[in-house]
Design a protein around this motif. Structure first.
Motif, PDB file in Angstrom:
ATOM      1  N   VAL A   1      -6.090   2.512  -7.819  1.00 16.89           N
ATOM      2  CA  VAL A   1      -5.780   1.898  -6.522  1.00 16.89           C
ATOM      3  C   VAL A   1      -4.304   1.528  -6.421  1.00 16.89           C
ATOM      4  CG1 VAL A   1      -6.228  -0.091  -5.034  1.00 16.89           C
ATOM      5  CG2 VAL A   1      -8.128   1.069  -6.184  1.00 16.89           C
ATOM      6  N   TRP A   2      -3.740   0.932  -7.484  1.00 16.09           N
ATOM      7  CA  TRP A   2      -2.350   0.477  -7.403  1.00 16.09           C
ATOM      8  C   TRP A   2      -1.405   1.646  -7.145  1.00 16.09           C
ATOM      9  CZ3 TRP A   2      -1.917  -4.146  -6.074  1.00 16.09           C
ATOM     10  CH2 TRP A   2      -2.672  -5.170  -6.629  1.00 16.09           C
ATOM     11  N   ASN A   3      -1.616   2.745  -7.864  1.00 11.30           N
ATOM     12  CA  ASN A   3      -0.751   3.910  -7.676  1.00 11.30           C
ATOM     13  C   ASN A   3      -0.921   4.501  -6.279  1.00 11.30           C
ATOM     14  OD1 ASN A   3       1.114   5.937  -8.742  1.00 11.30           O
ATOM     15  ND2 ASN A   3      -0.609   7.347  -8.559  1.00 11.30           N
ATOM     16  N   ARG A   4      -2.161   4.587  -5.820  1.00 12.42           N
ATOM     17  CA  ARG A   4      -2.417   5.111  -4.469  1.00 12.42           C
ATOM     18  C   ARG A   4      -1.846   4.186  -3.399  1.00 12.42           C
ATOM     19  NH1 ARG A   4      -2.853  10.154  -5.797  1.00 12.42           N
ATOM     20  NH2 ARG A   4      -4.769  10.709  -6.889  1.00 12.42           N
ATOM     21  N   LEU A   5      -1.891   2.884  -3.652  1.00  7.75           N
ATOM     22  CA  LEU A   5      -1.329   1.931  -2.691  1.00  7.75           C
ATOM     23  C   LEU A   5       0.187   2.093  -2.577  1.00  7.75           C
ATOM     24  CD1 LEU A   5      -1.794  -0.475  -0.810  1.00  7.75           C
ATOM     25  CD2 LEU A   5      -1.547  -1.984  -2.788  1.00  7.75           C
TER      26      LEU A   5
END
Length: 222
Positions: A23-27
Motif C-alpha cells: 500500500v505505501w509504495n502504491r500510495l
C-alpha cells in the motif's frame, strides 16, 4: 458484512503494506501521478484563464471548449491514446488523459473568479496608475484566489479518484490494488483498494479546504 470484515483484515495485515506492491509504495505512486498531472493542468489552464479573465474577451469560448472534454470519458481518451503512437511512451497516455480531465474545472473557476472581481476596485487601481500586469497580480488575482483554489481542489480530488485508471495502462498507484483484486477474484481486496482511494481523496479534500479558508486573508492583503 463478511466482505467488509475481510476487507478490514486485508487492510490491517502488515504484509499488504510493505514491498513493491504494498500500500505505501502504491500510495506514493498515486500521489506522484496526481501531483504531476495537477501541476501540468495548472500550467495549461490557469495562465489562459487569468489572461482571458483580465482582458474580458474570449473566456466564454475557451470555457465552453474545455467543458466539451467533460462529455468524453477519461477511460475512452486513455484507450485512444494507448492505441496511438503515444501509447508506447510509458506514463504519457495516462498523464495526457488526466490533464485533459482536470483542465475544465481549473479554467472555469479561474475565469469566473477573475470576472467576478469588483469592477469598482479595478477602476480604482487603474486610476492609481497601475499597469495591466500590476492590476492582474496585485488586485484581481488575490481577490479571485478563493474561486481559483476551489477549481484546484475539485481538479485534485477528481484526479485522485480517476488516477486509478493508470493501472489499466500498466502504471502504478492504488488502482493496481483494485486490478490485482479482480485478477485474484478477491472481492475483499477490491473493496480495500476502493476504501484506500476514497480515504486518500477525502484527505486531499481536507487539505485544500484548509487552504481555501486562508484564501480570503490573502485577498485582503492583496
Amino acid at each position: 458484512m463478511n466482505t467488509l470484515s475481510q476487507a478490514w483484515d486485508w487492510l490491517t495485515t502488515s504484509a499488504n503494506w510493505s514491498g513493491e506492491g504494498g500500500v505505501w509504495n502504491r500510495l506514493v505512486e498515486h500521489l506522484f501521478l496526481t501531483v504531476v498531472c495537477l501541476l501540468l493542468s495548472c500550467l495549461v489552464a490557469l495562465p489562459v484563464a487569468l489572461v482571458l479573465g483580465h482582458l474580458g474577451r474570449g473566456g466564454a469560448l475557451a470555457v465552453n471548449i474545455s467543458n466539451v472534454g467533460r462529455a468524453v470519458p477519461t477511460f475512452a481518451v486513455l484507450v485512444l491514446l494507448l492505441l496511438s503512437p503515444i501509447g508506447s511512451y510509458g506514463y504519457w497516455p495516462t498523464v495526457i488523459a488526466l490533464v485533459l480531465f482536470a483542465v475544465p474545472p481549473l479554467l472555469t473557476n479561474a475565469y469566473v473568479g477573475m470576472r467576478g472581481v469588483d469592477q469598482d476596485v479595478v477602476r480604482a487601481a487603474r486610476g492609481m496608475g497601475m499597469t495591466g500586469t500590476q492590476m492582474l497580480l496585485r488586485v484581481e488575482l488575490p481577490l479571485a484566489m478563493p474561486l481559483i483554489l476551489t477549481g484546484v481542489r475539485i481538479a485534485a480530488v477528481q484526479l485522485v479518484a480517476t488516477a486509478t485508471i493508470a493501472a489499466l495502462a500498466g502504471g502504478g498507484g492504488l488502482g493496481r490494488i483494485i486490478t490485482a483484486g479482480f485478477n485474484l477474484a478477491s472481492t475483499p481486496q477490491v473493496v480495500a483498494g476502493a476504501v484506500l482511494v476514497a480515504a486518500f481523496a477525502l484527505l486531499v479534500e481536507a487539505v485544500f479546504v484548509g487552504a481555501e479558508r486562508l484564501a480570503p486573508s490573502w485577498g485582503r492583503r492583496g
